[in-house]
Motif scaffolding. Sequence first.
Motif, PDB file in Angstrom:
ATOM      1  N   ARG A   1     -11.602  18.819 -40.331  1.00 42.41           N
ATOM      2  CA  ARG A   1      -9.718  18.644 -40.146  1.00 42.41           C
ATOM      3  C   ARG A   1      -9.221  18.497 -38.713  1.00 42.41           C
ATOM      4  NH1 ARG A   1      -6.083  21.923 -43.585  1.00 42.41           N
ATOM      5  NH2 ARG A   1      -3.774  21.163 -42.981  1.00 42.41           N
ATOM      6  N   ARG A   2      -9.593  19.381 -37.909  1.00 44.58           N
ATOM      7  CA  ARG A   2      -9.732  19.782 -36.174  1.00 44.58           C
ATOM      8  C   ARG A   2      -9.948  18.459 -35.798  1.00 44.58           C
ATOM      9  NH1 ARG A   2     -10.741  25.264 -33.102  1.00 44.58           N
ATOM     10  NH2 ARG A   2     -13.157  24.573 -33.744  1.00 44.58           N
ATOM     11  N   LYS A   3     -10.624  17.610 -35.839  1.00 47.19           N
ATOM     12  CA  LYS A   3     -11.987  16.879 -35.249  1.00 47.19           C
ATOM     13  C   LYS A   3     -10.978  15.666 -35.790  1.00 47.19           C
ATOM     14  CE  LYS A   3     -16.088  14.497 -34.358  1.00 47.19           C
ATOM     15  NZ  LYS A   3     -18.044  14.188 -34.929  1.00 47.19           N
ATOM     16  N   ALA A   4     -10.553  15.321 -36.657  1.00 47.57           N
ATOM     17  CA  ALA A   4      -9.357  13.997 -37.230  1.00 47.57           C
ATOM     18  C   ALA A   4      -8.213  14.301 -36.648  1.00 47.57           C
ATOM     19  CB  ALA A   4      -9.602  14.141 -38.925  1.00 47.57           C
ATOM     20  N   LEU A   5      -8.087  15.592 -36.141  1.00 43.59           N
ATOM     21  CA  LEU A   5      -6.414  15.670 -35.588  1.00 43.59           C
ATOM     22  C   LEU A   5      -6.292  14.758 -33.875  1.00 43.59           C
ATOM     23  CD1 LEU A   5      -5.453  18.759 -37.349  1.00 43.59           C
ATOM     24  CD2 LEU A   5      -4.120  16.289 -37.480  1.00 43.59           C
ATOM     25  N   GLU A   6      -7.782  15.768 -33.094  1.00 46.66           N
ATOM     26  CA  GLU A   6      -8.189  15.262 -31.800  1.00 46.66           C
ATOM     27  C   GLU A   6      -8.332  13.537 -31.914  1.00 46.66           C
ATOM     28  OE1 GLU A   6     -11.178  17.849 -31.619  1.00 46.66           O
ATOM     29  OE2 GLU A   6      -9.859  19.673 -30.743  1.00 46.66           O
ATOM     30  N   THR A   7      -8.896  13.304 -33.421  1.00 40.36           N
ATOM     31  CA  THR A   7      -9.565  12.254 -32.666  1.00 40.36           C
ATOM     32  C   THR A   7      -7.546  11.209 -33.036  1.00 40.36           C
ATOM     33  OG1 THR A   7     -11.453  12.064 -34.043  1.00 40.36           O
ATOM     34  CG2 THR A   7     -10.299   9.739 -33.927  1.00 40.36           C
ATOM     35  N   ALA A   8      -7.142  11.380 -34.118  1.00 44.09           N
ATOM     36  CA  ALA A   8      -5.899  11.212 -34.245  1.00 44.09           C
ATOM     37  C   ALA A   8      -4.288  11.029 -32.421  1.00 44.09           C
ATOM     38  CB  ALA A   8      -5.220  11.651 -35.331  1.00 44.09           C
ATOM     39  N   THR A   9      -4.905  12.158 -32.006  1.00 42.67           N
ATOM     40  CA  THR A   9      -4.313  12.425 -30.820  1.00 42.67           C
ATOM     41  C   THR A   9      -4.482  11.185 -29.843  1.00 42.67           C
ATOM     42  OG1 THR A   9      -3.762  14.270 -31.334  1.00 42.67           O
ATOM     43  CG2 THR A   9      -3.283  13.748 -29.296  1.00 42.67           C
ATOM     44  N   ALA A  10      -5.968  10.779 -29.838  1.00 46.18           N
ATOM     45  CA  ALA A  10      -6.175  10.270 -28.814  1.00 46.18           C
ATOM     46  C   ALA A  10      -6.120   8.637 -29.395  1.00 46.18           C
ATOM     47  CB  ALA A  10      -7.715  10.443 -28.334  1.00 46.18           C
ATOM     48  N   ARG A  11      -5.285   8.394 -30.851  1.00 48.83           N
ATOM     49  CA  ARG A  11      -5.429   6.663 -30.802  1.00 48.83           C
ATOM     50  C   ARG A  11      -3.711   6.695 -30.589  1.00 48.83           C
ATOM     51  NH1 ARG A  11      -6.727   7.607 -36.941  1.00 48.83           N
ATOM     52  NH2 ARG A  11      -9.243   7.656 -37.012  1.00 48.83           N
ATOM     53  N   GLU A  12      -4.125   4.708 -30.559  1.00 44.27           N
ATOM     54  CA  GLU A  12      -2.564   4.586 -29.608  1.00 44.27           C
ATOM     55  C   GLU A  12      -2.026   4.471 -31.073  1.00 44.27           C
ATOM     56  OE1 GLU A  12      -1.976   3.318 -27.243  1.00 44.27           O
ATOM     57  OE2 GLU A  12      -3.897   2.958 -25.983  1.00 44.27           O
ATOM     58  N   ALA A  13      -0.235   4.756 -30.846  1.00 45.78           N
ATOM     59  CA  ALA A  13       0.254   4.575 -31.798  1.00 45.78           C
ATOM     60  C   ALA A  13       0.487   3.720 -33.340  1.00 45.78           C
ATOM     61  CB  ALA A  13       1.846   4.513 -31.011  1.00 45.78           C
ATOM     62  N   ALA A  14       0.082   2.989 -32.918  1.00 45.39           N
ATOM     63  CA  ALA A  14       0.522   1.779 -33.753  1.00 45.39           C
ATOM     64  C   ALA A  14      -1.338   1.826 -35.018  1.00 45.39           C
ATOM     65  CB  ALA A  14      -0.213  -0.564 -33.493  1.00 45.39           C
ATOM     66  N   GLU A  15      -2.449   2.217 -34.228  1.00 44.54           N
ATOM     67  CA  GLU A  15      -3.397   2.077 -35.205  1.00 44.54           C
ATOM     68  C   GLU A  15      -3.002   4.031 -35.882  1.00 44.54           C
ATOM     69  OE1 GLU A  15      -8.129   3.412 -34.912  1.00 44.54           O
ATOM     70  OE2 GLU A  15      -7.069   2.876 -32.733  1.00 44.54           O
ATOM     71  N   ARG A  16      -2.427   4.407 -35.419  1.00 47.93           N
ATOM     72  CA  ARG A  16      -2.194   5.837 -36.083  1.00 47.93           C
ATOM     73  C   ARG A  16      -1.279   5.704 -37.838  1.00 47.93           C
ATOM     74  NH1 ARG A  16      -1.477   8.329 -30.405  1.00 47.93           N
ATOM     75  NH2 ARG A  16       1.678   8.453 -31.658  1.00 47.93           N
TER      76      ARG A  16
END
Length: 644
Positions: free
Chosen positions: A585-600
């Motif tokens: 979960r922590r890794k997924a949240l870190e990956t989500a933080t690095a994504r662009e807003a549209a992709e999120r």
Amino acid sequence: MSPLTPVVGRVLKLANEVHGLARSAERADVADALAEQAARWTDSAATVVVAGAQKRGKSRLVNALVGRPGLMPVDADLATHTQVCLRHGDGLRVVVHRTTEAPDGTRRSVETEIGLEQLPAFASGAGDPRILREVTGVEVTLDDSLLEGLRLVDTPGIDGLTLGHRHATTAALRRADALLFTVSAQDQPILRHELEFLADAAARLPTVAFVLTKVEDSISADALLDENRARLAHFVGPRGADLDPAVGRRLLDAPWLPVSATLGEASAALAAAGHSERARARAERSGLPALRAHLRGVADRRELVRATGVLAVTAAGLRALAAVEEDRIAGGADSDGLRARRDVVESQLAALAALRRDRRRHALDHQLLGRGIAGRVRARSERYRRTYEREIAELTTPAAVARYADELPGSLDRTLGAAWEETAADIDQTVRSALGRYLSGMGADPAALGAPVAVAPVRSPSDLRATSPSAAFDVIGEGLPAAMMAGGAGFMAYNALGLAALGIPLIAPLALGGLLAGTLVAHRRRVAAAARNRTALTKALGDAFAVATTEMCLAAEQAVAAWRADAEDAVDLAFGVRQKELDTRRKALETATAREAAERRRSAAAATERLQTLTACAERARALDVELAAAVRATSTGEDVVPM
């Protein structure tokens, strides 16, 4: 295969759906947990012990229940001599469990498959006593629908044979889910020793039912039933045995099921001959359908309990899957939402680290579990030993002591086997309670605790010394008093009867007095020999119990130690799974933080759809939990049985 209870079928269907969702989400941990729980499904079966006094029709009843009249020996002189367990399998198979003595003096467990025609030789009084002494049980496998999820255990009569048989039957209750207690409609009403056995059984088991056997020829079955109920009520009442109210209520509320195995056999014969209508009528009169329905209820209750475990794992899996989707949805909103979710994960990781530190303080408490069980082993062994000593104290002649000694090794072997069964059940209950709480507190699944790894210790010796060396004739202590008695008796008879006036010589009354004195001395020597032999037998008994108690204490402590190790492995596994889940979960949240807003936002939209599916499944799980609880309550109160 018999159909599943509807609510159980819905639980398994939901579990399969969640297993598929877990695999789609690449959550092997959730999928594996569900698969492991499903694997346990086929491992369990409800155990029903069939008990009662000798010649109450237990074996014939078991035969009728499974539709095999010739299965268990039922001849009048072939009383059941050991426990026989019937369980479900692909075909007929009979396996004898024995403990045999190796050349080096050690004893080992042996399994031997035999033909059905050999069963009386290993399970009844018709067998060789030397072989029967080694038999610890017989297992019969049958392909019969009644046995799906059910084991039937036929036991020796609780009133006969030896103390060992009674001890073994009582110990069998520790592993049982229900008791069928047989009372014959063609015999005397229920007796005191049977009521005492029932009180012990009802204290151990949640489900007790009475089976009134042999009702086909009894014109007084109703009157006998009323008498039995009256005796039971008196025994349970304030002027009776002063039982725990819950135990007394369980006995008073137990159903009475009238059954005729003879009519059941006749029904089967009619059905085989093509007379279906007459067969059904005879079957209803036999009472067997109602008894089978009761047993089915016992099995279903066990099925419901297992389904409860499956549902708990399913609900936990849904929560784990939903947590990841909620993280993805939070990531589609804004960076503040992501930070909040990350903070939650970090706090959970900190809590996990605290649990790792907290587990150390439980180590000392767990070390004391084995000592506590060993103390109870010694107390139980002492109680059993005293029952034998009371019987030995009542033996009055050397011949009686010798006969008792001949039966003692086999009886003692069964008693020590029963003591071990009770010890094994004590280990199971103690460890599951103490370590179960520990596992739950550590976030591990208590169901992960397997069966205790404990090898039954040695049993009784093959021979027990029942005689002591004969005492030498004591001239002063026995000879002189005998001579004086002979002389005194002779002179008294000579003078009192005026034998001198009749010309009878003095030697005649002296000979008569000597004969009387010799008879008395011989009697005194027999009494003394019986006392010496009782002492020798009591000492041999004490030595056998001492050795067996030491072995059982050691085996109990080893079993607890092994289970403690298993519990620690389960905690390590749970910690590892939880650590992996939080790291994911922590890794997924870190990956989500690095994504662009549209992709999120696109990821969040897909997560929303998946979360809706998971939420619907969770709602079904909550509804099933309520339904399962109601079903368990219904079967526990006996709503599946209509009392007579």
